[in-house]
Design an enzyme around this catalytic site. Structure first.
Site, PDB file in Angstrom:
ATOM      1  N   GLU A 183       0.898  -1.167   0.000  1.00  0.00           N
ATOM      2  CA  GLU A 183       0.000   0.000   0.000  1.00  0.00           C
ATOM      3  C   GLU A 183       0.926   1.202   0.000  1.00  0.00           C
ATOM      4  OE1 GLU A 183      -1.605   3.080   0.733  1.00  0.00           O
ATOM      5  OE2 GLU A 183      -1.995   2.441   2.804  1.00  0.00           O
TER       6      GLU A 183
ATOM      7  N   CYS B  90      -1.749   9.083   2.749  1.00  0.00           N
ATOM      8  CA  CYS B  90      -1.561   8.579   1.374  1.00  0.00           C
ATOM      9  C   CYS B  90      -2.755   8.925   0.485  1.00  0.00           C
ATOM     10  CB  CYS B  90      -1.282   7.086   1.383  1.00  0.00           C
ATOM     11  SG  CYS B  90      -2.482   6.156   2.336  1.00  0.00           S
TER      12      CYS B  90
HETATM   13  P1  NAD Z   1      10.747   6.791   4.182  1.00  0.00           P
HETATM   14  O1  NAD Z   1      10.593   6.046   2.895  1.00  0.00           O
HETATM   15  O2  NAD Z   1      12.108   7.011   4.722  1.00  0.00           O
HETATM   16  O3  NAD Z   1       9.944   6.025   5.331  1.00  0.00           O
HETATM   17  C1  NAD Z   1       8.582   5.715   5.215  1.00  0.00           C
HETATM   18  C2  NAD Z   1       8.330   4.393   5.905  1.00  0.00           C
HETATM   19  O4  NAD Z   1       8.980   3.346   5.208  1.00  0.00           O
HETATM   20  C3  NAD Z   1       8.873   4.345   7.330  1.00  0.00           C
HETATM   21  O5  NAD Z   1       7.886   3.751   8.114  1.00  0.00           O
HETATM   22  C4  NAD Z   1      10.095   3.459   7.269  1.00  0.00           C
HETATM   23  O6  NAD Z   1      10.189   2.653   8.411  1.00  0.00           O
HETATM   24  C5  NAD Z   1       9.826   2.600   6.071  1.00  0.00           C
HETATM   25  N1  NAD Z   1      11.041   2.278   5.338  1.00  0.00           N
HETATM   26  C6  NAD Z   1      11.963   3.137   4.867  1.00  0.00           C
HETATM   27  N2  NAD Z   1      12.944   2.475   4.230  1.00  0.00           N
HETATM   28  C7  NAD Z   1      12.633   1.160   4.297  1.00  0.00           C
HETATM   29  C8  NAD Z   1      13.249  -0.041   3.838  1.00  0.00           C
HETATM   30  N3  NAD Z   1      14.380  -0.028   3.135  1.00  0.00           N
HETATM   31  N4  NAD Z   1      12.643  -1.208   4.115  1.00  0.00           N
HETATM   32  C9  NAD Z   1      11.474  -1.244   4.790  1.00  0.00           C
HETATM   33  N5  NAD Z   1      10.850  -0.157   5.250  1.00  0.00           N
HETATM   34  C10 NAD Z   1      11.423   1.028   5.008  1.00  0.00           C
HETATM   35  O7  NAD Z   1      10.008   8.166   3.976  1.00  0.00           O
HETATM   36  P2  NAD Z   1       9.530   9.266   4.985  1.00  0.00           P
HETATM   37  O8  NAD Z   1      10.208  10.548   4.669  1.00  0.00           O
HETATM   38  O9  NAD Z   1       9.543   8.787   6.388  1.00  0.00           O
HETATM   39  O10 NAD Z   1       8.008   9.330   4.555  1.00  0.00           O
HETATM   40  C11 NAD Z   1       7.558   9.920   3.351  1.00  0.00           C
HETATM   41  C12 NAD Z   1       7.429   8.927   2.236  1.00  0.00           C
HETATM   42  O11 NAD Z   1       6.919   7.721   2.730  1.00  0.00           O
HETATM   43  C13 NAD Z   1       6.469   9.414   1.180  1.00  0.00           C
HETATM   44  O12 NAD Z   1       7.029   9.139  -0.074  1.00  0.00           O
HETATM   45  C14 NAD Z   1       5.232   8.592   1.357  1.00  0.00           C
HETATM   46  O13 NAD Z   1       4.730   8.095   0.145  1.00  0.00           O
HETATM   47  C15 NAD Z   1       5.694   7.405   2.122  1.00  0.00           C
HETATM   48  N6  NAD Z   1       4.718   7.060   3.153  1.00  0.00           N
HETATM   49  C16 NAD Z   1       3.597   6.486   2.710  1.00  0.00           C
HETATM   50  C17 NAD Z   1       2.642   6.146   3.621  1.00  0.00           C
HETATM   51  C18 NAD Z   1       1.361   5.514   3.169  1.00  0.00           C
HETATM   52  O14 NAD Z   1       0.405   5.543   3.905  1.00  0.00           O
HETATM   53  N7  NAD Z   1       1.323   4.894   1.998  1.00  0.00           N
HETATM   54  C19 NAD Z   1       2.835   6.399   4.967  1.00  0.00           C
HETATM   55  C20 NAD Z   1       4.021   6.999   5.380  1.00  0.00           C
HETATM   56  C21 NAD Z   1       4.984   7.310   4.455  1.00  0.00           C
END
Ligand code: NAD
Length: 483
Positions: free
Chosen positions: A252, A286
């Site tokens: 998701e 999202c």
């Molecule tokens: P980020 O990608 O650093 O982190 C977002 C989430 O992904 C965190 O919970 C983190 O634990 C997890 N994550 C990060 N790298 C990972 C990896 N290699 N393996 C597994 N999990 C990993 O980004 P951010 O700055 O914290 O958040 C913004 C971005 O994250 C945006 O692009 C947004 O789309 C996405 N996001 C999406 C949702 C959603 O509901 N779909 C929620 C939160 C963040």
């Protein structure tokens, strides 16, 4: 706020305070100050969680649906009882105003109830046979096996609740790895399941650096299903890993939701709803409405009223003042992400009508921002901002609006406002998204599927799909024993 909880992992029924891979600080985004330290699991600790969930699967998958429901139902009730305290922790960890946190927790309890009830309801089906020798063709939904649940910080109770409830209701065991910055919200949720009487090992909770922890858990032979919510970039990486081990995967991911406001819309209602919903959770949602495509005859008025409402929002530390309408962004790198989007405006790239800057002082605050007429190839129009930035674009015909709406690879939520019945039906069909809201901006409820298409992922959580996502379809074809 009462004291921040001591952070502990849950492995095979034991609460463990020591992370063999060290600790990481948890920061309150409204103050920038550390509020706790989170243990990080070592590979050995992850292996212990994997072993526990594998062993517990043997018993849990054979527990009756009614008994699984009873435990989930008690967990939902405990979550409701504990909501006031948990909401404080949600606010401290990720900056959501308390009322929004309470709403999230109430919705999470309802999701757990619904998915728990599915454990009692969801039978299989009988398919008529061909020929007299065959007596039955039975289709059943079997729990897929131990699941790995990877959740982000924006809904730190609701997203784990949906995944845990779907997995446990279907008879799967699970290991939850929540976001690094919101561990206590997840821990307090997990405590509800434990206190509801969940047998040891059925649900495990681990913390750590997301990349290595996720890779270790996904690659483990016992893991049969991976459910991830987060960015498209990370979803693609994890999906590739899951596919290489032939693991079921539900991603998701991000979205960039368009909202079409037709000349046939109830204008005042549409603009009020759009401005209120866009900045909920500081836009870190999202399915947040983000690209507002407005009929050119009402465009100027929409921009003016939307921006005026955005400019009046009360911003501050929601932990200090309950009347705050928008809190901080979840962490410092979100500020940089907002600045990156705004930097590609000005001139013919779009006009920042209100906001556009970080707010000076402690914490990670960014002004509610409205960009008028962003260029089609600007960062705003092509990259998910995931924050308090909205853009408004005029359109000539409703078909143009649909073309702009469908122009990205994202396809999570899309919305439209129109009082014309034919147009409303056309928009419901024509918008390319997993979820479409017409004349309102809500696309989630416990009973309905939630998920996207294209770069927003595939599969669904919530609704009966949220249960079936943790099952394999099995056919038993039975013939007469003899002639
Ligand atoms: P980020 O990608 O650093 O982190 C977002 C989430 O992904 C965190 O919970 C983190 O634990 C997890 N994550 C990060 N790298 C990972 C990896 N290699 N393996 C597994 N999990 C990993 O980004 P951010 O700055 O914290 O958040 C913004 C971005 O994250 C945006 O692009 C947004 O789309 C996405 N996001 C999406 C949702 C959603 O509901 N779909 C929620 C939160 C963040």
């Amino acid at each position: 706020m009462a004291a921040y909880p001591t952070l502990k992992m849950l492995i095979d029924g034991e609460w463990i305070e020591t992370g063999e891979a060290g600790t990481m600080a948890v920061v309150n985004p409204a103050t920038g100050q550390a509020i706790g330290h989170c243990p990080k699991a070592s590979p050995t600790q992850l292996d212990a969680a994997l072993k526990a969930s594998d062993e517990a699967f043997v018993i849990w998958s054979r527990t009756s649906g009614a008994d699984r429901y009873a435990i989930l139902r008690r967990a939902a009730d405990l979550l409701r009882e504990r909501a006031p305290a948990i909401a404080n922790v949600v606010t401290a960890e990720m900056g959501k105003p308390r009322a929004q946190g309470l709403g999230e927790i109430a919705g999470s309890a309802d999701v757990i109830d619904f998915l728990g009830e599915e454990a009692k309801r969801k039978g299989g089906r009988l398919i008529p046979t061909r020929g007299a020798q065959l007596i039955a063709q039975m289709v059943t939904h079997e729990p897929v096996g131990p699941a790995v649940l990877l959740t982000p910080w924006n809904f730190p109770v609701n997203l784990p609740a949906k995944k845990i409830a779907g997995a446990l209701a279907a008879g799967c065991t699970a290991i939850l790895k929540p976001a690094e910055n919101t561990p206590a919200s997840a821990q307090l949720l997990v405590e509800c399941f434990v206190d509801a009487g969940l047998p040891k090992g059925v649900l495990n909770l681990v913390y750590g650096d997301p990349g290595p922890v996720s890779e270790h858990l996904i690659a483990a032979p016992s893991t049969r299903k991976v459910s991830f919510t987060g960015s498209t970039a990370v979803g693609k990486q994890l999906g590739a890993l899951a596919a290489s081990h032939m693991k079921r995967f539900t991603p998701e991911l991000g979205g960039h939701a368009p909202v079409i406001v037709s000349k046939h819309a109830d204008f005042e209602r549409a603009v009020a709803m759009c401005a209120a919903t866009k900045f909920r959770n500081a836009g870190q949602v999202c399915v947040s409405p983000t690209r507002f495509l407005v009929d050119k005859t009402i465009y100027d008025q929409f921009v003016a009223e939307f921006a005026a409402r955005a400019g009046k929002l009360k911003i501050g530390d929601p932990g200090e003042d309950e009347s705050v309408e928008m809190g901080p962004l979840a962490h410092g790198r979100r500020i940089a992400a907002m600045e990156h989007v705004v930097a590609d405006s000005g001139g013919n790239r779009g006009e920042v009508v209100t906001g556009g800057s970080a707010i000076a002082g402690s914490g990670f605050f960014f002004q509610p921002t409205v960009i008028a007429n962003p260029a089609p190839d600007s960062r705003f129009m092509t990259e998910e901002p995931f924050g308090p930035i909205a853009g408004v674009v005029p359109y000539d015909t409703i078909e143009d609006a649909v073309r702009i709406a469908n122009s990205l690879r994202y396809g999570l939520a899309a919305y439209a406002f129109s009082g014309n019945l034919d147009e409303a039906h056309y928009l419901g069909r024509a918008l390319r998204a997993g979820m479409v809201g017409i004349n309102q901006l809500i696309v989630a409820s416990p009973e309905t599927p939630f998920g996207g298409v294209g770069d927003s992922g595939f599969g669904s959580e919530g609704g009966e799909e949220g249960y079936l996502a943790f099952t394999d379809t099995k056919l038993v074809m039975m013939a007469k024993a003899g002639g």
